[in-house]
Scaffold this motif. Sequence first.
Motif, PDB file in Angstrom:
ATOM      1  N   UNK A   1      -0.772  44.715   7.818  1.00  0.00           N
ATOM      2  CA  UNK A   1      -1.300  43.500   7.622  1.00  0.00           C
ATOM      3  C   UNK A   1       0.036  42.448   7.947  1.00  0.00           C
ATOM      4  N   UNK A   2      -0.453  41.586   8.999  1.00  0.00           N
ATOM      5  CA  UNK A   2       0.405  40.260   9.231  1.00  0.00           C
ATOM      6  C   UNK A   2      -0.111  39.238   9.081  1.00  0.00           C
ATOM      7  N   UNK A   3       0.587  38.486   8.221  1.00  0.00           N
ATOM      8  CA  UNK A   3       0.102  37.055   7.903  1.00  0.00           C
ATOM      9  C   UNK A   3      -0.415  36.394   8.847  1.00  0.00           C
ATOM     10  N   UNK A   4      -1.770  35.682   8.864  1.00  0.00           N
ATOM     11  CA  UNK A   4      -1.996  34.795   9.877  1.00  0.00           C
ATOM     12  C   UNK A   4      -1.154  33.551   9.678  1.00  0.00           C
ATOM     13  N   UNK A   5      -0.962  32.881  10.786  1.00  0.00           N
ATOM     14  CA  UNK A   5      -0.368  31.540  10.685  1.00  0.00           C
ATOM     15  C   UNK A   5      -1.083  30.661   9.923  1.00  0.00           C
ATOM     16  N   UNK A   6      -2.354  30.630   9.784  1.00  0.00           N
ATOM     17  CA  UNK A   6      -3.040  29.599   9.103  1.00  0.00           C
ATOM     18  C   UNK A   6      -2.823  29.769   7.548  1.00  0.00           C
ATOM     19  N   UNK A   7      -2.719  31.198   7.117  1.00  0.00           N
ATOM     20  CA  UNK A   7      -2.687  31.559   5.775  1.00  0.00           C
ATOM     21  C   UNK A   7      -1.354  31.044   5.379  1.00  0.00           C
ATOM     22  N   UNK A   8      -0.083  31.397   6.150  1.00  0.00           N
ATOM     23  CA  UNK A   8       1.147  31.238   5.912  1.00  0.00           C
ATOM     24  C   UNK A   8       1.260  29.511   5.750  1.00  0.00           C
ATOM     25  N   UNK A   9       0.761  29.049   6.661  1.00  0.00           N
ATOM     26  CA  UNK A   9       0.750  27.426   6.585  1.00  0.00           C
ATOM     27  C   UNK A   9       0.300  26.919   5.427  1.00  0.00           C
ATOM     28  N   UNK A  10      -0.708  27.591   5.016  1.00  0.00           N
ATOM     29  CA  UNK A  10      -1.498  26.960   3.668  1.00  0.00           C
ATOM     30  C   UNK A  10      -0.551  27.125   2.303  1.00  0.00           C
ATOM     31  N   UNK A  11       0.019  28.288   2.513  1.00  0.00           N
ATOM     32  CA  UNK A  11       0.979  28.555   1.152  1.00  0.00           C
ATOM     33  C   UNK A  11       2.197  27.548   1.380  1.00  0.00           C
ATOM     34  N   UNK A  12       2.675  27.478   2.544  1.00  0.00           N
ATOM     35  CA  UNK A  12       3.841  26.526   2.533  1.00  0.00           C
ATOM     36  C   UNK A  12       3.665  25.049   2.345  1.00  0.00           C
ATOM     37  N   UNK A  13       2.257  24.481   2.781  1.00  0.00           N
ATOM     38  CA  UNK A  13       1.863  22.989   2.357  1.00  0.00           C
ATOM     39  C   UNK A  13       1.893  22.986   0.828  1.00  0.00           C
ATOM     40  N   UNK A  14       1.235  24.051   0.252  1.00  0.00           N
ATOM     41  CA  UNK A  14       1.151  23.948  -1.459  1.00  0.00           C
ATOM     42  C   UNK A  14       2.295  23.928  -2.056  1.00  0.00           C
ATOM     43  N   UNK A  15       3.092  24.750  -1.543  1.00  0.00           N
ATOM     44  CA  UNK A  15       4.621  24.533  -2.270  1.00  0.00           C
ATOM     45  C   UNK A  15       5.389  23.263  -1.983  1.00  0.00           C
TER      46      UNK A  15
ATOM     47  N   UNK B   1       5.600  16.621  -5.633  1.00  0.00           N
ATOM     48  CA  UNK B   1       4.789  16.008  -6.832  1.00  0.00           C
ATOM     49  C   UNK B   1       5.902  16.150  -7.981  1.00  0.00           C
ATOM     50  N   UNK B   2       6.890  17.340  -8.013  1.00  0.00           N
ATOM     51  CA  UNK B   2       7.939  17.471  -9.027  1.00  0.00           C
ATOM     52  C   UNK B   2       8.879  16.402  -8.719  1.00  0.00           C
ATOM     53  N   UNK B   3       9.484  15.900  -7.498  1.00  0.00           N
ATOM     54  CA  UNK B   3      10.465  15.025  -7.037  1.00  0.00           C
ATOM     55  C   UNK B   3       9.842  13.621  -7.721  1.00  0.00           C
ATOM     56  N   UNK B   4       8.644  13.412  -7.504  1.00  0.00           N
ATOM     57  CA  UNK B   4       7.991  11.892  -7.839  1.00  0.00           C
ATOM     58  C   UNK B   4       8.261  11.717  -9.298  1.00  0.00           C
TER      59      UNK B   4
END
Lengths: 103, 201
Positions: free
Chosen positions: B153-167, B173-176
């Motif tokens: 299983x290789x992570x798709x670019x889209x799935x990885x981008x979604x996780x990175x964006x959420x993090x 939000x924490x910095x604000x």
Amino acid sequence: MIVNLESAAVIAVLGLLGVGLYGLLVVRNAIKLVAVLQVLAKSAILAMILAGHITGQPLLGQSLAVTIIVADTIVAVIGLALAIQARRFFRSLDTQDMNTLRG
Amino acid sequence: MYLLLLSFLSIVCAVQVMHTQKLITTAIWLAGVSATTAAMIYLLGAPWVAVIELSVGAGLVTVLFVYAISIAGESTFDPFSVVPKPLAWTLVLIALALMAVQLGLPLPSPEAPYVGGTLRMALWQNRVMDLLLQIPMIFSGVLGMLGIMTSALQPTEEAHRTVVQRQASAQIAEELQDEVAAHSQPESASLPGKLAKEARP
């Protein structure tokens, strides 16, 4: 206060069941979720043994408990394998990060 | 008396499974739940099932957890739950109350086909279908695990981008929040300074 055998076992069954249900609702770590499922299975195993003991058919309860032990172990194996693959795929063990559905 | 003590011990171990931060400690507390459950099963007059539960639950499953944690990596994050905790408690208490009502009802006892004999007879003669079904269940579990673990299983670019964006958005939000907390402090922090200035002649 004297508590008999069956009452003490009922306390254990309900306690483990309650903790397991609460964990299913609250826990977000995938591996910890498998551990919570194991706690629920222990409750079911104990309930089977207790039911056989109360109804005077201990062997029926024990044979069903053995079946539950086997099924529960398989669930643990598959669950942990899925958690490992999810960790590799999503780079996180958080179940909220494993949602790629577009709502 | 011993059974009551073991009941409380098992519940304490189960609570620790959920609350502990490190996953290795979770696996150890789970082994504690299995061990106390095995002891209770023994006291209820089922020694063979107790031995199976102890060896499988406290032995095999613990080793599986340690193996999985060593591959996936130790994780100590403990995010807040999506379901509010008071709601979770309420639902659990309702479910337990319904269970307790069910336990108060008289149990239907079937015609006793399993009176007498040993566990071996009960398993291999009376519940032979259960045993036969366990064989394909075990095989399917092994094949399923092999299939899951060996698939590339290789992570798709889209799935990885979604996780990175959420993090990233969680971090922003924490910095604000930290900034807002820092800006709301200056007035109260300088108040002693202001009072000291006014007090000087």
